[in-house]
Write a protein that holds these residues in place. Sequence first.
Motif, mmCIF file in Angstrom:
data_model
loop_
_atom_site.group_PDB
_atom_site.id
_atom_site.type_symbol
_atom_site.label_atom_id
_atom_site.label_comp_id
_atom_site.label_asym_id
_atom_site.label_seq_id
_atom_site.Cartn_x
_atom_site.Cartn_y
_atom_site.Cartn_z
ATOM 1 N N PHE A 91 0.982 -1.145 -0.030
ATOM 2 C CA PHE A 91 -0.013 -0.025 0.093
ATOM 3 C C PHE A 91 0.769 1.030 -0.068
ATOM 4 N N ALA A 92 1.831 1.275 0.806
ATOM 5 C CA ALA A 92 3.044 2.556 1.089
ATOM 6 C C ALA A 92 3.340 2.878 -0.663
ATOM 7 N N ALA A 93 3.941 1.544 -1.096
ATOM 8 C CA ALA A 93 4.611 1.874 -2.227
ATOM 9 C C ALA A 93 3.909 2.373 -3.490
ATOM 10 N N ILE A 94 2.507 1.865 -3.594
ATOM 11 C CA ILE A 94 1.729 2.225 -4.804
ATOM 12 C C ILE A 94 1.140 3.611 -4.154
ATOM 13 N N VAL A 95 0.562 3.854 -3.078
ATOM 14 C CA VAL A 95 0.189 5.329 -2.912
ATOM 15 C C VAL A 95 1.245 6.328 -2.838
ATOM 16 N N TRP A 96 2.537 5.966 -2.736
ATOM 17 C CA TRP A 96 3.666 6.864 -2.933
ATOM 18 C C TRP A 96 3.691 7.038 -4.340
ATOM 19 N N ALA A 97 3.992 5.991 -5.247
ATOM 20 C CA ALA A 97 3.978 6.185 -6.438
ATOM 21 C C ALA A 97 2.989 7.123 -7.178
ATOM 22 N N VAL A 98 1.823 6.796 -6.937
ATOM 23 C CA VAL A 98 0.519 7.607 -7.444
ATOM 24 C C VAL A 98 0.808 9.176 -6.876
ATOM 25 N N THR A 99 0.876 9.176 -5.737
ATOM 26 C CA THR A 99 1.054 10.546 -5.111
ATOM 27 C C THR A 99 2.030 11.321 -5.578
ATOM 28 N N LEU A 100 3.027 10.664 -5.727
ATOM 29 C CA LEU A 100 4.539 11.420 -6.334
ATOM 30 C C LEU A 100 3.912 11.715 -7.729
ATOM 31 N N PHE A 101 3.413 10.898 -8.588
ATOM 32 C CA PHE A 101 3.202 11.356 -9.929
ATOM 33 C C PHE A 101 2.225 12.486 -10.091
ATOM 34 N N VAL A 102 0.944 12.220 -9.317
ATOM 35 C CA VAL A 102 -0.030 13.657 -9.317
ATOM 36 C C VAL A 102 0.518 14.647 -8.552
ATOM 37 N N GLY A 103 1.126 14.517 -7.482
ATOM 38 C CA GLY A 103 1.910 15.706 -6.888
ATOM 39 C C GLY A 103 2.550 16.615 -7.460
ATOM 40 N N PHE A 104 3.563 15.902 -8.213
ATOM 41 C CA PHE A 104 4.610 16.719 -9.007
ATOM 42 C C PHE A 104 4.047 17.436 -9.990
#
Length: 303
Positions: A91-104
């Motif tokens: 969960f941490a890896a998937i959420v981190w990847a998605v939030t990084l993409f969207v947030g950036f």
Amino acid sequence: MTIALDQPASAAAKPARRRAPSFAGLAPYVPATPLALILGGFLLLPILMIAVVSFWDYDFAAMYPDFLLTNYTDTLGSWVTWKTYLNTLKFAAIVWAVTLFVGFWVAYFLAFHIRTAAMQMVLFLICTVPFLTSNIIRMISWIPVLGRNGLVNTTLVRLGIVPQPIEWLLYSEFAVVLAMVHLYTLFMVTPIFNTLMRIDRSLFEAARDAGATGWQILWNVVIPLAKPGIAIGSIFVVTIVMGDFVTVRLMSGGQTASVGLMMMNAMSLLQYPAAAANAVVLLILVLLTVAVMMRLVDIRKEL
């Protein structure tokens, strides 16, 4: 000659003066004392108590002060526990990847495509509007959207895209990830946006004069300079996700486990030492993750 010889004698006869103790070396620590007391009383002391309780014995009715490794052997020796930790890391890896993409990209748009500072502030405040409500309310709001008879399934069925409602939209791992991304993307946007706003715009002009394309400027100039903000946002997102249990419980319908949910279930059964042992293991895992991030990126540049 007599006077010359008497002067050293009189000087030696005077008692030596004692110097008053100097506290000048402690002056830099005085402003940090209140913060140290607060962190020690409300952060370090509770963590120490949890670590102590994790070695205690317990039964169905009470806890017994002791020094046993049973709680740790039961935690680390169970395949179910390992599977739960792996699920939490997933969960941490998937959420981190998605939030990084969207947030950036949200931060990039706000920093470089919005010209006026007033409009940047307005759009950034719009991003913070969801935080005016409770996390639980924001999670529950997904139920009429993703449910079997919700907005998404009703629209897809009426348009003939799917023959019947999609079951995995709600009460599944997809719903957990979607809710976490919705809740924690702003924790990634804010530090990245702060870092991008500090980049000197003359670097872009120099890169264009050297013949760099837009993607080359992004990859070789923007992203390297944005690494401190990315690291800070990643620390926020990963640490929050790994300790989250409310989102997992509500959005999975009890079909998915996490370390936080496992600790909550142990506490509901009055198994506080077992829950404390899991908390210590999770804390060590989170600290190791943060240490790896800090080794990769020097976030002191951001501070």
